[in-house]
Design an enzyme around this catalytic site. Sequence first.
Site, PDB file in Angstrom:
ATOM      1  N   TYR A 279      17.097 -66.171  67.070  1.00 35.21           N
ATOM      2  CA  TYR A 279      16.865 -65.129  66.077  1.00 35.21           C
ATOM      3  C   TYR A 279      17.547 -63.819  66.491  1.00 35.21           C
ATOM      4  O   TYR A 279      17.179 -63.215  67.507  1.00 35.21           O
ATOM      5  CB  TYR A 279      15.371 -64.935  65.862  1.00 35.21           C
TER       6      TYR A 279
ATOM      7  N   ASP B  65       6.869 -76.508  60.336  1.00 38.54           N
ATOM      8  CA  ASP B  65       6.852 -76.663  58.878  1.00 38.54           C
ATOM      9  C   ASP B  65       6.859 -78.136  58.501  1.00 38.54           C
ATOM     10  O   ASP B  65       6.149 -78.563  57.575  1.00 38.54           O
ATOM     11  CB  ASP B  65       8.065 -75.966  58.257  1.00 38.54           C
TER      12      ASP B  65
ATOM     13  N   ASP C 285       9.897 -73.349  64.835  1.00 40.78           N
ATOM     14  CA  ASP C 285       9.761 -72.930  63.441  1.00 40.78           C
ATOM     15  C   ASP C 285       9.973 -74.112  62.502  1.00 40.78           C
ATOM     16  O   ASP C 285       9.194 -74.353  61.575  1.00 40.78           O
ATOM     17  CB  ASP C 285      10.784 -71.826  63.156  1.00 40.78           C
TER      18      ASP C 285
ATOM     19  N   ASP D   3      16.204 -83.358  67.242  1.00 38.77           N
ATOM     20  CA  ASP D   3      16.498 -84.228  66.104  1.00 38.77           C
ATOM     21  C   ASP D   3      15.666 -85.502  66.161  1.00 38.77           C
ATOM     22  O   ASP D   3      15.136 -85.968  65.145  1.00 38.77           O
ATOM     23  CB  ASP D   3      17.990 -84.542  66.017  1.00 38.77           C
TER      24      ASP D   3
ATOM     25  N   LYS E 184      17.293 -79.529  73.051  1.00 34.33           N
ATOM     26  CA  LYS E 184      18.578 -80.163  72.747  1.00 34.33           C
ATOM     27  C   LYS E 184      19.493 -79.964  73.953  1.00 34.33           C
ATOM     28  O   LYS E 184      20.628 -79.500  73.859  1.00 34.33           O
ATOM     29  CB  LYS E 184      19.177 -79.543  71.475  1.00 34.33           C
TER      30      LYS E 184
END
Length: 356
Positions: free
Chosen positions: A133, A247, A243, A219, A186
């Site tokens: 971010y 969701d 984040d 992933d 990752k």
Amino acid sequence: MRILVLPCDGIGPEIVESSMSVLHAVNDKFSLGLTFDYDDVGFKSLEKYGTTLRDEILEKAKTYDGVILGTQSHADYPVPEKGGRNVSAGFRIGLDLYANVRPARTRPFLTSNMKEGKTMDLVIMREATEGFYPDRNMSRGWGEVMPSPDMALSTRKITRHCSERIARRAFELAMKRNKKVTAIHKANSFHMTDGLFLEAVRHVAKDFPEVQLDDLLVDASTAHLVRSPERFDVLVATNFYGDIISDLASELSGSLGLAGSIMASDVHCAAQAQHGSAPDIAGKDIANPVSMILSVAMLLQWMGEQRGNSNLQAAAAEMDRAVDVVLESPENRTPDLGGKLGTKAFGEEVAKVILG
């Protein structure tokens, strides 16, 4: 004990009002002695003060025992130079609210979006003060630049300090649950940044030998959340990954509107619903306030743990129970869940259950 209430934008004022009905009920029932002060952030603040978030609000918030923060319409704010300051990011950085705690669970009486027979009960511990971010990874300036109109660059920051402290909170939580932590990363592509995060998590794991640690590529984690959600208990992730997967998990479990969330540091905590401001339904009294109500319950739980106050913890548990009691009756659900109850009326029904 004092709580600062900031309704913010879109459906924020409505779901906060509904949550306050429930909070007043437990305040009375458990003699919590809570008092509440209101102030403006978001568009109301922009209109009054020329900015969506004043520095004095952050300083004021530090003097309170907890904060209730409504939803923000950040995508519709003007650029920062014209007062459009990201309210959530401002709180996370200003109060060092590094732990974004996001549970997701299925309920047997509500339809989920998962495969038949699958259930979910997990918590995602999302680091919230650095990462991809751009508004929170520089001490000065912005983490994105455009050297030319056809080129954009973004800087990511991962630190050992922030990685270790969110990992420690994850392991501490796992000790109270099923003693399992999954680190999401990752590192096969981001060798240094995700590699550092994973190294930090493994270092903290040495202090919790009773907790099983595994790790998954981000992933692959999305596939496992769909295929085998029962394998997860506590997931710990950097900002961006946390984040996204929170969701996904909440929507799989039934709805993003059913999942609570807090942002916490070691000394401050703010309740904020997981979902956005939904400006298209603002003012229509049809928004689902469950996420906000459960977020407030999580705030009380955090306050109770910090102070060793069993009344606060009992009040939090009662809010959780009362929400499920109301949701169990189809006629008492909000329109997004197939019912006809309005935002305000839902909060009042939950309050009635609490007060008997």
